[in-house]
Enzyme design. Structure first.
Site, PDB file in Angstrom:
ATOM      1  N   THR A  13       0.810  -1.211   0.000  1.00  0.00           N
ATOM      2  CA  THR A  13       0.000   0.000   0.000  1.00  0.00           C
ATOM      3  C   THR A  13       0.849   1.268   0.000  1.00  0.00           C
ATOM      4  OG1 THR A  13      -0.174   0.028   2.422  1.00  0.00           O
ATOM      5  CG2 THR A  13      -1.858  -1.198   1.228  1.00  0.00           C
ATOM      6  N   ASP A  14       0.195   2.378  -0.319  1.00  0.00           N
ATOM      7  CA  ASP A  14       0.862   3.684  -0.315  1.00  0.00           C
ATOM      8  C   ASP A  14       0.430   4.466   0.929  1.00  0.00           C
ATOM      9  OD1 ASP A  14      -1.709   4.621  -0.837  1.00  0.00           O
ATOM     10  OD2 ASP A  14      -1.289   5.085  -2.939  1.00  0.00           O
ATOM     11  N   LEU A  15       0.778   5.731   0.982  1.00  0.00           N
ATOM     12  CA  LEU A  15       0.446   6.558   2.151  1.00  0.00           C
ATOM     13  C   LEU A  15      -1.053   6.701   2.378  1.00  0.00           C
ATOM     14  CD1 LEU A  15       3.136   9.364   1.909  1.00  0.00           C
ATOM     15  CD2 LEU A  15       2.974   7.558   3.622  1.00  0.00           C
ATOM     16  N   ILE A  18      -4.005   2.525   0.182  1.00  0.00           N
ATOM     17  CA  ILE A  18      -4.523   1.721  -0.922  1.00  0.00           C
ATOM     18  C   ILE A  18      -3.354   1.084  -1.671  1.00  0.00           C
ATOM     19  CG2 ILE A  18      -6.638   3.076  -1.149  1.00  0.00           C
ATOM     20  CD1 ILE A  18      -5.407   4.460  -3.571  1.00  0.00           C
TER      21      ILE A  18
END
Length: 130
Positions: A13-15, A18
């Site tokens: 996931t990213d920040l 997601i």
């Protein structure tokens, strides 16, 4: 159609929490590898025996909905068509009934020198039968 289950881990996931867009390409790579294995194609043995490998030539991707940490996804892979030296597959990533991502991937067969090559007959037959 071949289906592979993939769990989304924190590292995927990213920040925003997601799945980072490039990780869908990793998920579908795993799906293609398992799809080939399911058809009796051992990519390592193929490379050792004949020098043939696959390289992604083209990817057409459509990001439809986000996946999130801990989601259980299904990567679906189906053969669209083959030519003498290429394989085209349609792939989808789903969370349950929700379609999240689709891709059309063209794979080129290469020889040991990295040049385009015809698909080995046994490989083409295994794909056509599956």
């Amino acid at each position: 159609m071949h289906a592979l289950s993939v769990r989304v881990y924190y590292e995927d996931t990213d920040l925003a929490g997601i799945v980072y867009y490039a990780n869908y390409l990793k998920f579908i790579e795993r799906g293609r590898s398992e799809w080939l294995r399911d058809r009796g194609i051992d990519q390592v043995a193929l490379k050792v025996a004949s020098g043939h490998v696959f390289a992604v030539r083209r990817v057409e991707a459509d990001y439809l909905r986000p996946a999130r940490f801990d989601d259980l996804l299904t990567v679906e892979t189906v053969l669209s068509h083959m030519t003498a030296a290429r394989i085209v597959v349609e792939q989808a990533v789903r969370r349950g009934d929700d379609l999240l991502f689709t891709a059309r991937v063209t794979l080129a067969c290469l020889d040991a020198g990295g040049r385009p090559a015809r698909l080995p007959r046994t490989l083409a037959a295994a794909l056509a039968a599956g």
